[in-house]
Structure formats: structure tokens, C-alpha cells
Scaffold this active site. Structure first.
Site: not given
Ligand code: GRF
Length: 190
Positions: A13-14, A65, A90, A92, A109
Site C-alpha cells: 500500500s505504501n 544473501k 522484510m 535486512l 517503520h
Molecule cells: C508498513 O506499515 C510499513 O511501516 C512497514 O511495513 C508496512 C508495509 O505495508 N515497514 P504495505 O505493504 O506498504 O501495505
């Protein structure tokens, strides 16, 4: 125009908010591509809908990695990336990848760092019965959610309920992340 490469592992969603901000002239950048490490991630579908190139690089296709992050680095270089924007990625990043883009990798975050680093930050905060929640946008260094903080947005939860808090967090994330990336890019060009 600066090129940004977005990293996502899931719902995206971001990533969508950043894409929409470019479309609506609120983020003055080109989204050169999406790096994703999960074949089923909905972020990939969003990229296809928006005609954004995708590189799917899964950990089990690489023997280490470092080898995976070398492939990511080459992909970012071939897209002429200026900024790497982590949006729900998800993993590092390897030091080698971080060192290739000094102060040009950012992450969002869902906690007020340095509190509640790592996975399920909202769950960690709820366990502590926090009443103040929030988000942090920060530069990425070699630690887990430890890099220099760029901005934090706190808010008071009206209910100590995960859905309620996550909804508010996402609203704030989707407003703040494009605006902050845009500011970083503009500051660099003056
Ligand atoms: C968000 O809450 C962000 O803060 C965290 O992971 C989530 C990702 O959400 N790092 P989306 O996949 O962007 O919906």
C-alpha cells in the site's frame, strides 16, 4: 528527474501511495522499478497495473544473501537508481548494498523508534499498553531499524485496538512517505 527504486515484500500500500503521488505531481521522481522478494506479493500486481518494471529476486534462488544483494545492486544500477525506498521490505540489506547508496536508502517503520524495532511493531507496542503510537522514516544503516531518523509522526490511539491503530498508521504513512521522499529529492537538487 531522479530515479527511485522501491522495495516491497507484501501488500504494497505504501508502494501504491508513492506511485499515486508521482501520478498526481506530488512526488517529482520516476519510479524506475520494484524489487520484490516474494512471488505472491500483491505489490507485484500493483506494479503491473501501473506499468512499473518488477524484479522478483527470491532468497532461495541464490546461494547466499550476499549473492542475492549483488543481483539487487546490479538491478538498481541498471535502472540508474538514485534512491532506494524500502516500503514493507522484510529483509535486512547487506553492507555492500548499503554502502553503494550512502544516505540514499530510506525506510518507513510503524513505531516511534528506537522503541519497537523489527517485526510486528504495533503488536509489541500493544503488549506494553502504549497509548502513543506513530511512524518513523529513517535512513537505512546496517542495523535493524537503527539508522538516522528523518521524521517521526506520533498520534494518540483512541482505542487500544490493532485494526484502529493500523488504519490510522497507514493513513499517515501514505501521506508522509511520498512527501518526505519528495523533500529529500528536492533538497538534493538545490
Ligand atoms: C508498513 O506499515 C510499513 O511501516 C512497514 O511495513 C508496512 C508495509 O505495508 N515497514 P504495505 O505493504 O506498504 O501495505
Amino acid at each position: 528527474m531522479k530515479n527511485i527504486v522501491i522495495f516491497a515484500s507484501g501488500f504494497g500500500s505504501n508502494f501504491q501511495a508513492l506511485t499515486d503521488a508521482v501520478k498526481h505531481g506530488k512526488l517529482h521522481a520516476n519510479i524506475a522499478g520494484l524489487i520484490c522478494d516474494k512471488a505472491g506479493a500483491y505489490a507485484i500486481e500493483r506494479a503491473r497495473i501501473n506499468s512499473i518494471p518488477v524484479a522478483l529476486l527470491e532468497r532461495n534462488s541464490f546461494s547466499s544473501k550476499t549473492e542475492m544483494d549483488m543481483a539487487i545492486l546490479h538491478q538498481c544500477q541498471s535502472w540508474n537508481a538514485d534512491w532506494l525506498v524500502l516500503a514493507g521490505y522484510m529483509r535486512l540489506l547487506s553492507p555492500m548494498l548499503i554502502q553503494a547508496y550512502p544516505r540514499h536508502i530510506v525506510n518507513i517503520h510503524p513505531s516511534l523508534l528506537p522503541k519497537y524495532r523489527g517485526l510486528d511493531a504495533v503488536g509489541q507496542a500493544l503488549d506494553q499498553k502504549e497509548s502513543i503510537y506513530g511512524l518513523t522514516i529513517h535512513f537505512v544503516d546496517e542495523g535493524m531499524d537503527t539508522g538516522e531518523i528523518i521524521v517521526q509522526v506520533p498520534f494518540e490511539a483512541e482505542q487500544l485496538d490493532r485494526d484502529h491503530i493500523e488504519k490510522r498508521l497507514h493513513q499517515l504513512e501514505h501521506q508522509m512517505y511520498p512527501a518526505v521522499i519528495n523533500k529529500l529529492i528536492l533538497e538534493e537538487s538545490v
